[in-house]
Enzyme design. Structure first.
Site, PDB file in Angstrom:
ATOM      1  N   THR A   5     -12.769  -4.954  -1.282  1.00 34.53           N
ATOM      2  CA  THR A   5     -12.975  -3.923  -0.261  1.00 34.53           C
ATOM      3  C   THR A   5     -11.668  -3.361   0.316  1.00 34.53           C
ATOM      4  O   THR A   5     -11.686  -2.337   0.989  1.00 34.53           O
ATOM      5  CB  THR A   5     -13.797  -4.513   0.908  1.00 34.53           C
ATOM      6  OG1 THR A   5     -13.154  -5.731   1.327  1.00 34.53           O
ATOM      7  CG2 THR A   5     -15.227  -4.817   0.487  1.00 34.53           C
ATOM      8  N   GLY A   6     -10.534  -4.021   0.088  1.00 30.95           N
ATOM      9  CA  GLY A   6      -9.271  -3.631   0.718  1.00 30.95           C
ATOM     10  C   GLY A   6      -8.545  -2.520  -0.037  1.00 30.95           C
ATOM     11  O   GLY A   6      -9.068  -1.959  -1.014  1.00 30.95           O
ATOM     12  N   CYS A 141       5.335  -5.687  -3.705  1.00 32.56           N
ATOM     13  CA  CYS A 141       5.369  -4.296  -4.184  1.00 32.56           C
ATOM     14  C   CYS A 141       6.780  -3.698  -4.153  1.00 32.56           C
ATOM     15  O   CYS A 141       7.182  -2.983  -5.078  1.00 32.56           O
ATOM     16  CB  CYS A 141       4.380  -3.434  -3.415  1.00 32.56           C
ATOM     17  SG  CYS A 141       4.215  -3.834  -1.668  1.00 32.56           S
ATOM     18  N   LYS A 197      10.911 -12.298   0.684  1.00 32.77           N
ATOM     19  CA  LYS A 197      10.159 -12.200  -0.574  1.00 32.77           C
ATOM     20  C   LYS A 197      10.972 -11.428  -1.613  1.00 32.77           C
ATOM     21  O   LYS A 197      11.088 -11.844  -2.764  1.00 32.77           O
ATOM     22  CB  LYS A 197       8.812 -11.485  -0.347  1.00 32.77           C
ATOM     23  CG  LYS A 197       7.743 -12.386   0.238  1.00 32.77           C
ATOM     24  CD  LYS A 197       6.372 -11.727   0.197  1.00 32.77           C
ATOM     25  CE  LYS A 197       6.062 -10.980   1.454  1.00 32.77           C
ATOM     26  NZ  LYS A 197       4.749 -10.370   1.540  1.00 32.77           N
ATOM     27  N   HIS A 235       6.851   3.224  -2.415  1.00 31.41           N
ATOM     28  CA  HIS A 235       7.984   2.526  -1.808  1.00 31.41           C
ATOM     29  C   HIS A 235       9.270   3.031  -2.470  1.00 31.41           C
ATOM     30  O   HIS A 235       9.365   3.095  -3.705  1.00 31.41           O
ATOM     31  CB  HIS A 235       7.873   1.017  -2.040  1.00 31.41           C
ATOM     32  CG  HIS A 235       6.763   0.351  -1.270  1.00 31.41           C
ATOM     33  ND1 HIS A 235       6.021   0.985  -0.297  1.00 31.41           N
ATOM     34  CD2 HIS A 235       6.285  -0.922  -1.339  1.00 31.41           C
ATOM     35  CE1 HIS A 235       5.135   0.143   0.205  1.00 31.41           C
ATOM     36  NE2 HIS A 235       5.261  -1.016  -0.409  1.00 31.41           N
ATOM     37  N   THR A 321       0.552   0.552  -4.578  1.00 32.13           N
ATOM     38  CA  THR A 321      -0.720  -0.103  -4.921  1.00 32.13           C
ATOM     39  C   THR A 321      -1.043   0.006  -6.410  1.00 32.13           C
ATOM     40  O   THR A 321      -1.934  -0.679  -6.889  1.00 32.13           O
ATOM     41  CB  THR A 321      -1.921   0.451  -4.107  1.00 32.13           C
ATOM     42  OG1 THR A 321      -2.094   1.830  -4.412  1.00 32.13           O
ATOM     43  CG2 THR A 321      -1.729   0.253  -2.619  1.00 32.13           C
TER      44      THR A 321
HETATM   45  P1  NAP Z   1      -6.305  -5.320   2.857  1.00 30.96           P
HETATM   46  O1  NAP Z   1      -6.553  -3.842   2.735  1.00 30.96           O
HETATM   47  O2  NAP Z   1      -6.162  -5.903   4.204  1.00 30.96           O
HETATM   48  O3  NAP Z   1      -7.506  -6.088   2.061  1.00 30.96           O
HETATM   49  C1  NAP Z   1      -7.640  -7.482   2.137  1.00 30.96           C
HETATM   50  C2  NAP Z   1      -8.846  -7.946   1.325  1.00 30.96           C
HETATM   51  O4  NAP Z   1      -8.973  -9.381   1.477  1.00 30.96           O
HETATM   52  C3  NAP Z   1     -10.182  -7.351   1.802  1.00 30.96           C
HETATM   53  O5  NAP Z   1     -11.042  -7.164   0.701  1.00 30.96           O
HETATM   54  C4  NAP Z   1     -10.747  -8.461   2.713  1.00 30.96           C
HETATM   55  O6  NAP Z   1     -12.166  -8.455   2.774  1.00 30.96           O
HETATM   56  C5  NAP Z   1     -10.282  -9.687   1.940  1.00 30.96           C
HETATM   57  N1  NAP Z   1     -10.234 -10.872   2.824  1.00 30.96           N
HETATM   58  C6  NAP Z   1      -9.555 -11.017   3.998  1.00 30.96           C
HETATM   59  N2  NAP Z   1      -9.761 -12.256   4.518  1.00 30.96           N
HETATM   60  C7  NAP Z   1     -10.587 -12.891   3.646  1.00 30.96           C
HETATM   61  C8  NAP Z   1     -11.174 -14.191   3.621  1.00 30.96           C
HETATM   62  N3  NAP Z   1     -10.948 -15.096   4.591  1.00 30.96           N
HETATM   63  N4  NAP Z   1     -11.963 -14.522   2.564  1.00 30.96           N
HETATM   64  C9  NAP Z   1     -12.207 -13.637   1.570  1.00 30.96           C
HETATM   65  N5  NAP Z   1     -11.682 -12.370   1.548  1.00 30.96           N
HETATM   66  C10 NAP Z   1     -10.885 -12.027   2.571  1.00 30.96           C
HETATM   67  O7  NAP Z   1      -4.988  -5.739   2.063  1.00 30.96           O
HETATM   68  P2  NAP Z   1      -4.320  -5.076   0.737  1.00 30.96           P
HETATM   69  O8  NAP Z   1      -3.227  -4.172   1.108  1.00 30.96           O
HETATM   70  O9  NAP Z   1      -5.410  -4.593  -0.149  1.00 30.96           O
HETATM   71  O10 NAP Z   1      -3.602  -6.356   0.104  1.00 30.96           O
HETATM   72  C11 NAP Z   1      -4.303  -7.331  -0.648  1.00 30.96           C
HETATM   73  C12 NAP Z   1      -3.301  -8.350  -1.180  1.00 30.96           C
HETATM   74  O11 NAP Z   1      -2.382  -7.689  -2.051  1.00 30.96           O
HETATM   75  C13 NAP Z   1      -2.451  -9.007  -0.078  1.00 30.96           C
HETATM   76  O12 NAP Z   1      -2.211 -10.348  -0.425  1.00 30.96           O
HETATM   77  C14 NAP Z   1      -1.166  -8.173  -0.107  1.00 30.96           C
HETATM   78  O13 NAP Z   1      -0.050  -8.873   0.389  1.00 30.96           O
HETATM   79  C15 NAP Z   1      -1.037  -7.869  -1.587  1.00 30.96           C
HETATM   80  N6  NAP Z   1      -0.303  -6.646  -1.949  1.00 30.96           N
HETATM   81  C16 NAP Z   1      -0.536  -5.479  -1.314  1.00 30.96           C
HETATM   82  C17 NAP Z   1       0.143  -4.325  -1.719  1.00 30.96           C
HETATM   83  C18 NAP Z   1      -0.066  -2.983  -1.064  1.00 30.96           C
HETATM   84  O14 NAP Z   1       0.677  -2.035  -1.397  1.00 30.96           O
HETATM   85  N7  NAP Z   1      -1.030  -2.818  -0.155  1.00 30.96           N
HETATM   86  C19 NAP Z   1       1.030  -4.386  -2.778  1.00 30.96           C
HETATM   87  C20 NAP Z   1       1.257  -5.617  -3.415  1.00 30.96           C
HETATM   88  C21 NAP Z   1       0.561  -6.733  -2.992  1.00 30.96           C
HETATM   89  P3  NAP Z   1     -12.969  -7.769   4.022  1.00 30.96           P
HETATM   90  O15 NAP Z   1     -12.978  -6.284   3.765  1.00 30.96           O
HETATM   91  O16 NAP Z   1     -14.325  -8.375   3.904  1.00 30.96           O
HETATM   92  O17 NAP Z   1     -12.237  -8.119   5.280  1.00 30.96           O
END
Ligand code: NAP
Length: 344
Positions: A5-6, A141, A197, A235, A321
Site C-alpha cells: 500500500t505504500g 535510494c 547508510k 534524488h 522509487t
Molecule cells: P511507506 O509509504 O510508508 O509504506 C510503508 C509500507 O509498510 C505500507 O504498505 C505499510 O502498510 C507497511 N507497514 C508499515 N508498518 C507495518 C507493519 N507493522 N506490518 C506490516 N506492514 C507495515 O514507505 P515507502 O516509502 O514505500 O518505503 C518502504 C520501504 O522501502 C522502507 O523500508 C523504505 O526505507 C524503503 N525505501 C524507500 C524508498 C523511497 O524512495 N520511498 C527508496 C528505497 C527504499 P499500511 O499502509 O497498512 O500502513
C-alpha cells in the site's frame, strides 16, 4: 507484495503490470489495511490503479497468509526486521527494500547494474542459514544513485575518497512523508539515518565477492551529507572524488558512457538499454527533465569536471522509487530467474 500500500509498494505494482515473467498474486500490509480490499486500503498516488489489483484482499504479512514463492518487500523497517526472515525461513525468496539486513555479511546488497553478480552469494546464504528461501536487499535510494555513477569510475581508476551531498525528493520519505509546511519553499539539511547508510553501503555495493561466499568491501572512504528538497521524485547527488589513478575528464566520461553493467543484466525485461546517460549540457541533470530516463531505471550524469581539491566532481540523478527501490528489486529477481536461482 509486502508493504503493497505504500509509496514503494505502489511503484512495484505499476512496474509489474504486464510484466512478462511475474504476476502480482497477493498484496499485504499492516493490520490497519489487512482485511480491506486493496482499493479501500490504499491512497493511490500515480495514474490509474490496475483493476485486477484493486480487487485483491489485503492480507497480513505472514507466510501462512501470503503463499507466493517470490516476495517483494516494501515494508517499513519497523516491520521488516521480524517479517522478512519468517518468509525466507518458510522457503520464499524475499527481495527487500528495507535497511534492516543490508549490511549482514551473508545478505547480498545489490544495485543490479553495478553488482548483480553478488546475488550468487544466495547459494552460500541458503546453506549457512539452512533455508531454501533467501533474503536479498537493494540499497538505500541515494546510495543506489551514487553507486551507479561511481561503479565505472571505481572499476577503471580505483576510488580512494568520495564526498557526496544529496538533494533528495519528498517521495523518498514514503507516504504521507514530509509535511508540506516543512518542505514547500524549503530545504531540510537532515534525513534520519541517511548519511550513515550511504557511507556504509557504498563500499559494500562496490566490493567484491571473494569466491568463498563473503564480500570484501571496497577500500575507499565516504563522507555524506543528505538534504531533503521540494522535489517530487528523483534524488540528486553531487560527488567529489579522489582516485588511485587520476583520470582525465574525457577518460572519466568514456568510462561512464561505455558502462554496460555486469554480465547478464542487459536484455532483461526491466533493464534500461543504457544504465548511465551522460549529459554534456551545463545545467543537467535536473529532476523535472531527467528523472524518467530509461523508464526510471537509468541514471543521468552531468557536470563531469576537475575538482579543485580532489580529482573530479560530477552530478548524478536517479528515480528514487524506481531504480532506487522497486525497479532494482524486480531487476534482481529477473537476473536470478534468468540464472535459475529463484529457488534453492
Ligand atoms: P511507506 O509509504 O510508508 O509504506 C510503508 C509500507 O509498510 C505500507 O504498505 C505499510 O502498510 C507497511 N507497514 C508499515 N508498518 C507495518 C507493519 N507493522 N506490518 C506490516 N506492514 C507495515 O514507505 P515507502 O516509502 O514505500 O518505503 C518502504 C520501504 O522501502 C522502507 O523500508 C523504505 O526505507 C524503503 N525505501 C524507500 C524508498 C523511497 O524512495 N520511498 C527508496 C528505497 C527504499 P499500511 O499502509 O497498512 O500502513
Amino acid at each position: 507484495m509486502l508493504g503493497a500500500t505504500g509509496a514503494v509498494g505502489q511503484t512495484f505494482i505499476r512496474l509489474l503490470q504486464d510484466h512478462p515473467w511475474f504476476r502480482v498474486a497477493e498484496v499485504a500490509a499492516s493490520s490497519r489495511s489487512a482485511g480491506k480490499s486493496y482499493r479501500d486500503a490504499t491512497r493511490w498516488l500515480e495514474g490509474p490503479m490496475p483493476a485486477d489489483i484493486a480487487a485483491l484482499p489485503v492480507r497480513a504479512c505472514t507466510p501462512d497468509e501470503v503463499l507466493s514463492p517470490i516476495v517483494f518487500s516494501a515494508l517499513d523497517s519497523a516491520a521488516a526486521g521480524d517479517v522478512e526472515p519468517r518468509f525466507a525461513q518458510a522457503g520464499r525468496l524475499v527481495l527487500s527494500n528495507a535497511k534492516n539486513y543490508r549490511m549482514a555479511s551473508d545478505v547480498p546488497l545489490v544495485v543490479p547494474d553495478v553488482n548483480a553478480d553478488h546475488l550468487l552469494q544466495l547459494t552460500a546464504q541458503r546453506a549457512a542459514r539452512r533455508w531454501t528461501g533467501g533474503l536479498v536487499t537493494n540499497a538505500n535510494c541515494a546510495a543506489t544513485v551514487a553507486a551507479m555513477a561511481l561503479a565505472p569510475l571505481h572499476k577503471a581508476f580505483g576510488l580512494t575518497k568520495v564526498f557526496v551531498t544529496t538533494m533528495q525528493a519528498v517521495s523518498g520519505a514514503g507516504y504521507p512523508g514530509v509535511p508540506s509546511l516543512d518542505i514547500l519553499g524549503n530545504v531540510i539539511p537532515f534525513i534520519g539515518d541517511e548519511e550513515p547508510k550511504i557511507e556504509a553501503e557504498l563500499p559494500k555495493i562496490l566490493g567484491a565477492l571473494d569466491g568463498k561466499g563473503s564480500f570484501a568491501h571496497a577500500a575507499f572512504g565516504v563522507s555524506a551529507q543528505a538534504n531533503r528538497v521540494p522535489v517530487e521524485h528523483g534524488h540528486t547527488a553531487c560527488l567529489s572524488v579522489e582516485f588511485k589513478r587520476k583520470p582525465s575528464v574525457s577518460d572519466a566520461i568514456t568510462a561512464l558512457s561505455s558502462w554496460r553493467g555486469p554480465d547478464g543484466v542487459r536484455g532483461l525485461p526491466s533493464a534500461p538499454a543504457t544504465p548511465i546517460i551522460v549529459s554534456d549540457a551545463p545545467d543537467r541533470p535536473q529532476p523535472r527533465r531527467d528523472v524518467n530516463a530509461g523508464r526510471g531505471m537509468a541514471v543521468t550524469v552531468g557536470r563531469v569536471r576537475e575538482d579543485t581539491l580532489l580529482h573530479l566532481r560530477l552530478v548524478v540523478l536517479g528515480h528514487n522509487t524506481v531504480v532506487g527501490a522497486a525497479g532494482a528489486s524486480i531487476l534482481n529477481a529477473e537476473w536470478l530467474a534468468s540464472r535459475g536461482l529463484l529457488n534453492a
